[in-house]
Design a protein around this motif. Structure first.
Motif, PDB file in Angstrom:
ATOM      1  N   UNK A  64      50.127  30.318  47.654  1.00 53.38           N
ATOM      2  CA  UNK A  64      49.002  29.246  47.357  1.00 53.38           C
ATOM      3  C   UNK A  64      48.893  27.952  48.529  1.00 53.38           C
ATOM      4  N   UNK A  65      50.432  27.932  49.009  1.00 51.99           N
ATOM      5  CA  UNK A  65      50.548  26.847  50.272  1.00 51.99           C
ATOM      6  C   UNK A  65      49.464  27.220  51.521  1.00 51.99           C
ATOM      7  N   UNK A  66      49.628  28.595  51.594  1.00 55.19           N
ATOM      8  CA  UNK A  66      48.903  28.908  52.961  1.00 55.19           C
ATOM      9  C   UNK A  66      47.418  29.290  52.785  1.00 55.19           C
ATOM     10  N   UNK A  67      46.913  29.734  51.501  1.00 49.61           N
ATOM     11  CA  UNK A  67      45.555  30.015  51.254  1.00 49.61           C
ATOM     12  C   UNK A  67      44.993  29.413  50.409  1.00 49.61           C
ATOM     13  N   UNK A  68      43.622  29.412  50.222  1.00 46.72           N
ATOM     14  CA  UNK A  68      42.897  28.720  49.271  1.00 46.72           C
ATOM     15  C   UNK A  68      42.852  29.726  48.067  1.00 46.72           C
ATOM     16  N   UNK A  69      42.796  28.946  46.969  1.00 45.54           N
ATOM     17  CA  UNK A  69      43.037  29.707  45.760  1.00 45.54           C
ATOM     18  C   UNK A  69      41.898  30.680  45.502  1.00 45.54           C
ATOM     19  N   UNK A  70      40.765  30.443  45.861  1.00 41.73           N
ATOM     20  CA  UNK A  70      39.709  31.461  45.849  1.00 41.73           C
ATOM     21  C   UNK A  70      39.928  32.532  46.552  1.00 41.73           C
ATOM     22  N   UNK A  71      40.810  32.515  47.488  1.00 44.95           N
ATOM     23  CA  UNK A  71      41.288  33.685  48.575  1.00 44.95           C
ATOM     24  C   UNK A  71      42.545  34.508  47.888  1.00 44.95           C
ATOM     25  N   UNK A  72      43.469  33.634  47.544  1.00 44.93           N
ATOM     26  CA  UNK A  72      44.793  33.973  47.125  1.00 44.93           C
ATOM     27  C   UNK A  72      44.836  34.810  45.802  1.00 44.93           C
ATOM     28  N   UNK A  73      44.050  34.293  44.812  1.00 40.65           N
ATOM     29  CA  UNK A  73      44.214  34.908  43.369  1.00 40.65           C
ATOM     30  C   UNK A  73      43.560  36.157  43.515  1.00 40.65           C
ATOM     31  N   UNK A  74      42.213  36.381  43.988  1.00 40.08           N
ATOM     32  CA  UNK A  74      41.670  37.651  44.055  1.00 40.08           C
ATOM     33  C   UNK A  74      42.838  38.784  44.751  1.00 40.08           C
ATOM     34  N   UNK A  75      43.612  38.251  45.812  1.00 38.40           N
ATOM     35  CA  UNK A  75      44.318  39.141  46.620  1.00 38.40           C
ATOM     36  C   UNK A  75      45.293  39.642  45.690  1.00 38.40           C
ATOM     37  N   UNK A  76      45.640  38.967  44.646  1.00 37.94           N
ATOM     38  CA  UNK A  76      46.808  39.390  43.699  1.00 37.94           C
ATOM     39  C   UNK A  76      46.301  40.822  42.889  1.00 37.94           C
ATOM     40  N   UNK A  77      45.159  40.982  42.941  1.00 34.86           N
ATOM     41  CA  UNK A  77      44.570  42.359  42.473  1.00 34.86           C
ATOM     42  C   UNK A  77      45.026  43.707  43.096  1.00 34.86           C
ATOM     43  N   UNK A  78      45.782  43.511  44.183  1.00 27.64           N
ATOM     44  CA  UNK A  78      46.460  44.504  44.846  1.00 27.64           C
ATOM     45  C   UNK A  78      47.706  44.933  43.910  1.00 27.64           C
ATOM     46  N   UNK A  79      48.027  44.157  42.854  1.00 22.55           N
ATOM     47  CA  UNK A  79      48.936  44.754  41.866  1.00 22.55           C
ATOM     48  C   UNK A  79      48.507  45.996  41.337  1.00 22.55           C
ATOM     49  N   UNK A  80      47.225  46.064  41.198  1.00 21.67           N
ATOM     50  CA  UNK A  80      46.688  47.259  40.548  1.00 21.67           C
ATOM     51  C   UNK A  80      46.827  48.490  41.184  1.00 21.67           C
ATOM     52  N   UNK A  81      46.563  48.199  42.714  1.00 23.62           N
ATOM     53  CA  UNK A  81      46.848  49.184  43.719  1.00 23.62           C
ATOM     54  C   UNK A  81      48.249  49.669  43.199  1.00 23.62           C
ATOM     55  N   UNK A  82      49.488  49.106  43.413  1.00 20.90           N
ATOM     56  CA  UNK A  82      50.624  49.408  43.413  1.00 20.90           C
ATOM     57  C   UNK A  82      50.788  50.053  42.257  1.00 20.90           C
ATOM     58  N   UNK A  83      50.238  49.643  40.765  1.00 21.87           N
ATOM     59  CA  UNK A  83      50.645  50.222  39.852  1.00 21.87           C
ATOM     60  C   UNK A  83      49.909  51.539  39.519  1.00 21.87           C
TER      61      UNK A  83
END
Length: 115
Positions: A64-83
């Motif tokens: 979150x220090x490096x990216x806007x929240x509106x970009x960083x949070x959707x990127x965490x959906x990659x957790x589902x890909x790993x799952x």
């Protein structure tokens, strides 16, 4: 200047540790013959899962220090890909066309939102 390699590394650590952390917590809970605080506190999988969740949270905050929240949070959906990937290899779950399509859509969505 934004260091894209560092951001990508943090993103991978965040999403992978979150996914593996959940897997470790599931394994730990499945290993318990009954639910009791004493058994939970003696289970190494619970500690591993908790550590990985904490790592995921800390690296997510760093992201979150490096990216806007509106970009960083959707990127965490990659957790589902790993799952989905981990579930396929560890639990021998089937990969349906629907799951594969969902993974592709998540990856495409993350790419689009990051641009």
């Amino acid at each position: 200047m934004i260091d894209y390699v560092a951001i990508l590394t943090i993103l991978v650590i965040t999403t992978f540790s979150g996914s593996v952390g959940a897997l470790a917590l599931k394994k730990g809970m499945n290993d318990l013959p009954q639910l009791s605080l004493n058994l939970v506190l003696k289970n190494g999988w619970i500690y591993l899962g908790s550590f990985l969740y904490l790592l995921s949270a800390v690296t997510n905050i760093t992201l979150l220090k490096f990216l806007d929240y509106s970009i960083a949070f959707p990127m965490t959906s990659l957790t589902y890909v790993w799952t989905v990937i981990i579930s396929y290899f560890v639990f021998k779950e089937k990969l349906s066309i629907r799951k594969i399509l969902a993974v592709i859509l998540i990856i495409v969505g993350v790419f689009i939102i990051s641009q």
